[in-house]
Design an enzyme around this catalytic site. Structure first.
Site, PDB file in Angstrom:
ATOM      1  N   LYS A   1       7.650   0.807  -4.132  1.00 16.70           N
ATOM      2  CA  LYS A   1       6.242   1.175  -4.360  1.00 16.70           C
ATOM      3  C   LYS A   1       5.449   1.246  -3.061  1.00 16.70           C
ATOM      4  O   LYS A   1       4.717   2.184  -2.834  1.00 16.70           O
ATOM      5  CB  LYS A   1       5.548   0.153  -5.279  1.00 16.70           C
TER       6      LYS A   1
ATOM      7  N   ARG B   1      -1.353  -5.641 -13.185  1.00 21.33           N
ATOM      8  CA  ARG B   1      -0.049  -6.215 -13.537  1.00 21.33           C
ATOM      9  C   ARG B   1      -0.099  -6.946 -14.869  1.00 21.33           C
ATOM     10  O   ARG B   1       0.939  -7.390 -15.353  1.00 21.33           O
ATOM     11  CB  ARG B   1       0.361  -7.216 -12.464  1.00 21.33           C
TER      12      ARG B   1
ATOM     13  N   ARG C   1      15.330  -6.716   2.425  1.00 21.07           N
ATOM     14  CA  ARG C   1      13.951  -6.842   2.904  1.00 21.07           C
ATOM     15  C   ARG C   1      13.662  -8.282   3.337  1.00 21.07           C
ATOM     16  O   ARG C   1      12.944  -8.521   4.297  1.00 21.07           O
ATOM     17  CB  ARG C   1      12.971  -6.399   1.806  1.00 21.07           C
TER      18      ARG C   1
ATOM     19  N   ARG D   1      10.058 -12.501   4.142  1.00 22.81           N
ATOM     20  CA  ARG D   1       9.039 -12.859   3.150  1.00 22.81           C
ATOM     21  C   ARG D   1       9.445 -14.129   2.400  1.00 22.81           C
ATOM     22  O   ARG D   1      10.575 -14.253   1.945  1.00 22.81           O
ATOM     23  CB  ARG D   1       8.869 -11.721   2.141  1.00 22.81           C
TER      24      ARG D   1
ATOM     25  N   ARG E   1      10.616 -13.068 -10.160  1.00 24.00           N
ATOM     26  CA  ARG E   1       9.659 -11.951 -10.077  1.00 24.00           C
ATOM     27  C   ARG E   1      10.069 -10.813 -11.008  1.00 24.00           C
ATOM     28  O   ARG E   1       9.222 -10.157 -11.607  1.00 24.00           O
ATOM     29  CB  ARG E   1       9.530 -11.463  -8.627  1.00 24.00           C
TER      30      ARG E   1
HETATM   31  P1  AMP Z   1       3.855  -7.460  -4.244  1.00 23.83           P
HETATM   32  O1  AMP Z   1       3.876  -7.320  -2.769  1.00 23.83           O
HETATM   33  O2  AMP Z   1       3.045  -6.393  -4.919  1.00 23.83           O
HETATM   34  O3  AMP Z   1       5.221  -7.584  -4.840  1.00 23.83           O
HETATM   35  O4  AMP Z   1       3.098  -8.828  -4.580  1.00 23.83           O
HETATM   36  C1  AMP Z   1       3.589 -10.065  -4.083  1.00 23.83           C
HETATM   37  C2  AMP Z   1       3.030 -11.211  -4.926  1.00 23.83           C
HETATM   38  O5  AMP Z   1       1.606 -11.223  -4.874  1.00 23.83           O
HETATM   39  C3  AMP Z   1       3.361 -11.141  -6.410  1.00 23.83           C
HETATM   40  O6  AMP Z   1       4.653 -11.631  -6.713  1.00 23.83           O
HETATM   41  C4  AMP Z   1       2.250 -12.017  -6.975  1.00 23.83           C
HETATM   42  O7  AMP Z   1       2.493 -13.387  -6.758  1.00 23.83           O
HETATM   43  C5  AMP Z   1       1.062 -11.614  -6.127  1.00 23.83           C
HETATM   44  N1  AMP Z   1       0.344 -10.458  -6.704  1.00 23.83           N
HETATM   45  C6  AMP Z   1       0.240  -9.209  -6.187  1.00 23.83           C
HETATM   46  N2  AMP Z   1      -0.468  -8.416  -6.997  1.00 23.83           N
HETATM   47  C7  AMP Z   1      -0.826  -9.175  -8.061  1.00 23.83           C
HETATM   48  C8  AMP Z   1      -1.543  -8.918  -9.256  1.00 23.83           C
HETATM   49  N3  AMP Z   1      -2.051  -7.703  -9.530  1.00 23.83           N
HETATM   50  N4  AMP Z   1      -1.727  -9.942 -10.121  1.00 23.83           N
HETATM   51  C9  AMP Z   1      -1.242 -11.175  -9.858  1.00 23.83           C
HETATM   52  N5  AMP Z   1      -0.523 -11.477  -8.777  1.00 23.83           N
HETATM   53  C10 AMP Z   1      -0.310 -10.492  -7.867  1.00 23.83           C
END
Ligand code: AMP
Length: 191
Positions: A13, A88, A127, A133, A144
Site C-alpha cells: 500500500k 481500518r 522489510r 520496524r 497484524r
Molecule cells: P501501517 O504502517 O499502516 O501498517 O500501520 C502500522 C500500525 O499503526 C498499525 O499496525 C496500527 O498499530 C497503527 N495504525 C495505523 N493506522 C491505524 C488506524 N487507522 N487505526 C488504528 N491503528 C492504526
C-alpha cells in the site's frame, strides 16, 4: 480525488500510495507513517501509539480519528487526498464519512490490493530486515494479519455496497501493479 488504498499489511500500500499521490498531485496520508514519526520524536501521541503498535494492535479510534481530522484540515489536502491505512474499523468509516461530508465532497474510489498470503509474510520479513520496524517480528506480523481480517477486511464489503471498490492484483512487479491501478483509476476520472 479523494481516495483510499486498502489491503492486508505487506500488500504494498505505502509504495503504491506514493505513486498514486504523485500522479494525482494529492498528498498521501499514511496513519502508520504519522504514528511512526511521533514515536521516533517521542511525542505523547507517539508514546501512547507505540504501546499498541508494538503488539500489532490498532491504536484506539479516538486517537486515530482526531489525528486524521487534523491532517485532512491542512491546506494541502483541500483539493483531495489519498488515505493509506485509514479507515481500518467501522467506527473510522463513519468518522471519515462525516469529515468528507463536512467539506462538501465525496469519496471517489477505494483501491483494494489483493495479494497471496505466503508472499505477504515474506515481504514483511524482508522489510523488517531493511527498515528494522519494531512491529515486524514474526509474532507481531501474524497478529497484524489477524487484526486486519477481523477488523478491516469487512470494510471492503461496506465500500463495495457503495460501488466504490476497485480490486487490483497486487502481486508481481511494482511497476506492473502501479499500471493496473492507473488504468483502473483512469476509468474513475473519466466517468
Ligand atoms: P501501517 O504502517 O499502516 O501498517 O500501520 C502500522 C500500525 O499503526 C498499525 O499496525 C496500527 O498499530 C497503527 N495504525 C495505523 N493506522 C491505524 C488506524 N487507522 N487505526 C488504528 N491503528 C492504526
Amino acid at each position: 480525488m479523494r481516495l483510499i488504498i486498502m489491503g492486508p499489511p505487506g500488500a504494498g500500500k505505502g509504495t503504491q500510495a506514493k505513486f498514486i499521490a504523485e500522479h494525482f498531485e494529492i498528498p498521501a496520508i499514511s496513519t502508520g507513517d504519522i504514528f511512526r514519526a511521533n514515536v521516533s520524536q517521542g511525542t505523547p501521541l507517539g508514546v501512547e501509539a507505540a504501546s499498541y503498535m508494538d503488539k500489532g494492535e490498532y491504536v484506539p479510534d479516538s486517537i486515530t480519528n482526531l489525528m486524521v481530522r487534523n491532517r485532512i484540515d491542512e491546506p494541502d489536502a483541500a483539493q483531495g487526498f489519498l488515505l493509506d491505512g485509514y479507515p481500518r474499523t467501522l467506527a473510522q468509516v463513519e468518522e471519515l464519512d462525516g469529515m468528507i461530508k463536512y467539506t462538501g465532497h465525496a469519496l471517489d474510489a477505494v483501491v483494494v490490493l489483493t495479494v497471496d498470503k505466503d508472499e505477504i509474510v515474506q515481504r514483511l520479513l524482508q522489510r523488517a530486515e531493511l527498515e528494522g520496524r519494531a512491529d515486524d517480528t514474526e509474532d507481531v506480523i501474524r497478529r497484524r494479519q489477524e487484526v486486519y481480517l477481523e477488523e478491516t477486511a469487512p470494510l471492503i464489503e461496506v465500500y463495495k455496497g457503495r460501488g466504490l471498490v476497485h480490486e487490483i492484483d497486487g502481486m508481481g512487479d511494482v511497476g506492473d501493479v502501479t499500471k493496473r491501478i492507473f488504468d483502473e483509476l483512469d476509468i474513475v476520472t473519466e466517468s
